[in-house]
Design a protein around this motif. Structure first.
Motif, short mmCIF file in Angstrom:
data_model
loop_
_atom_site.label_atom_id
_atom_site.label_comp_id
_atom_site.label_asym_id
_atom_site.label_seq_id
_atom_site.Cartn_x
_atom_site.Cartn_y
_atom_site.Cartn_z
N LEU A 177 -29.42 36.76 8.31
CA LEU A 177 -28.21 35.94 8.41
C LEU A 177 -27.06 36.70 7.78
CD1 LEU A 177 -29.70 32.58 7.05
CD2 LEU A 177 -29.41 33.19 9.46
N TYR A 178 -25.84 36.28 8.09
CA TYR A 178 -24.69 36.84 7.37
C TYR A 178 -24.77 36.42 5.91
CZ TYR A 178 -22.50 38.37 11.69
OH TYR A 178 -22.23 39.02 12.87
N GLY A 183 -21.35 31.44 10.91
CA GLY A 183 -22.00 31.34 12.21
C GLY A 183 -23.24 30.47 12.21
N PHE A 184 -23.78 30.17 11.01
CA PHE A 184 -25.05 29.46 10.93
C PHE A 184 -24.88 28.01 10.47
CE2 PHE A 184 -29.37 28.81 8.95
CZ PHE A 184 -30.08 28.86 10.14
N ASP A 223 -21.98 42.91 9.72
CA ASP A 223 -22.20 43.33 11.11
C ASP A 223 -23.02 44.61 11.28
OD1 ASP A 223 -20.99 41.27 12.74
OD2 ASP A 223 -19.06 41.91 11.97
N PRO A 224 -22.66 45.72 10.64
CA PRO A 224 -23.44 46.94 10.89
C PRO A 224 -24.91 46.83 10.48
CG PRO A 224 -21.34 47.47 9.85
CD PRO A 224 -21.52 45.97 9.75
N ASP A 225 -25.18 45.96 9.50
CA ASP A 225 -26.55 45.82 9.00
C ASP A 225 -27.51 45.31 10.07
OD1 ASP A 225 -25.78 46.59 6.37
OD2 ASP A 225 -25.05 44.55 6.01
N CYS A 239 -29.25 35.46 13.25
CA CYS A 239 -28.02 34.79 13.69
C CYS A 239 -26.91 35.81 13.52
CB CYS A 239 -27.75 33.55 12.85
SG CYS A 239 -26.14 32.78 13.22
N THR A 240 -26.42 36.33 14.62
CA THR A 240 -25.42 37.40 14.55
C THR A 240 -24.53 37.36 15.79
OG1 THR A 240 -25.11 39.79 14.24
CG2 THR A 240 -26.92 39.10 15.65
#
Length: 356
Positions: A177-178, A183-184, A223-225, A239-240
């Protein structure tokens, strides 16, 4: 990226025309002096690469102004911009590529320049207009979906139907998750048995579901992760934003994404210009934003990101035609969750804090 070279070539040759047709902006009889460079804050990885190809490089080709990308996170640069404007100092960047919610916070704080005089706004859809704000302190540039991305080998019976599928014990330590939960929160509200209409008044169903997900020891990142984790085989689901999953797929990873029955969050990002720039630098910063909403720039930039833009007539990338993460028709939005920017601005900090 499909036809990226030919489109980029066309864009470079047409960039001068696109800019020239937009000049001069109100208040200038002729072009003001050009700075050696402008600084644009951007996200890293495939995000900045797409911006560079679609907007920054062609802008430089047309104007001779170099574009430097500042890869500070949006939440990191925000207080620096606010402080610079409050102290009447020159801001550290010329253009901020930002989430619409974060940008709205800055607009309400009075630190954003009005972009209503950009000539190319007349060619954009309603998605470009920030909701609930006067004028254009922000120009929204595209929309995106926080999908459920997954590794098919981990779901042999087919795409996960529900966010609840992530609670299977076999996914412990294998989901992501972020790091602020962005977003979640909204699909978690539905998965937890709550109603979207109860946001923000009663989000306990969301927090109940998030507590269950916490037991799965999810990886938290930016994001890059997500792309890296999928490529390294460290996660099975996340969730991305679809862009991150698509980049992993383009790099040879077997990965798909879906919109579960509870829905997925749909949101927008945009560009804005901070107050306090020298007059000539303000002019060229605005020209950068104006160029970013031409059809040529949007086609190449958003091909790279796999996201729907704000200019009519863009061609979806071949791999995203009829994809749920690339909504273009009204019916495409039926299972996407859209919560007003005002509600997000008023509550997001509290949501992020509670998630953390």
């Amino acid at each position: 990226m499909t036809n990226s070279i030919s489109r980029r070539t066309i864009l470079r040759t047409g960039a001068g025309v696109a800019l020239a047709s937009a000049l001069p902006l109100r208040g200038f009889a002729q072009e003001p002096a050009k700075p050696a460079e402008i600084i644009v804050r951007a996200w890293g990885g495939s995000w900045v690469e797409a911006l560079k190809k679609g907007v920054s490089d062609p802008f430089t080709a047309a104007t001779g102004i170099a574009v430097r990308h500042d890869l500070s996170e949006d939440n990191e640069i925000q207080p620096k911009l606010w402080a610079a404007v409050a102290q009447k100092r020159t801001p550290p960047i010329h253009v901020n590529w930002d989430t619409t919610t974060n940008a709205t916070k800055s607009a309400l704080r009075g630190v954003t320049e009005d972009l209503s005089d950009l000539p190319n706004l007349k060619n954009t859809t309603d998605l470009a207009k920030p909701v609930g704000l006067e004028g254009y302190p922000i120009v929204n540039t595209y929309g995106y979906v926080y999908v459920l991305a997954y590794r098919p080998s981990a779901f042999p019976d087919g795409a996960p139907k529900s966010w609840k599928d992530l609670l299977d014990p076999k996914f412990k330590g294998r989901i992501a998750l972020y790091n602020d939960g962005i977003g979640f929160h909204f699909p978690a509200q539905v998965a937890g048995g709550g109603k979207l209409s109860d946001i923000p008044g009663n989000m306990e169903p969301a927090w109940d579901f998030i507590r269950e997900v916490k037991k799965q020891n999810p990886l938290l990142g930016e994001d890059p992760d997500f792309t890296t984790w999928f490529q390294n085989g460290e996660i099975d689901a996340a969730c991305t934003i679809s862009t991150n999953a698509r980049e992993a797929r383009n790099n040879g990873v077997d990965i798909k994404w879906t919109v579960p029955v509870e829905g997925c969050k749909f949101d927008t990002d945009g560009l804005w210009v901070p107050k306090g720039l020298p007059e000539n630098e303000l002019y060229w910063a605005k020209q950068y934003v104006n160029f970013a909403i031409t059809s040529g720039a949007q086609q190449v930039w958003l091909d790279g990101l796999g996201l729907p833009g704000v200019v009519p007539g863009l061609t979806p990338p071949a791999d995203l035609v009829n994809d749920p993460s690339y909504p273009v028709r009204p019916e495409d939005f039926e299972h996407l969750i859209r919560i007003s920017s005002q509600v997000q601005v008023e509550n997001e900090s509290a949501w992020f804090g509670k998630f953390t």
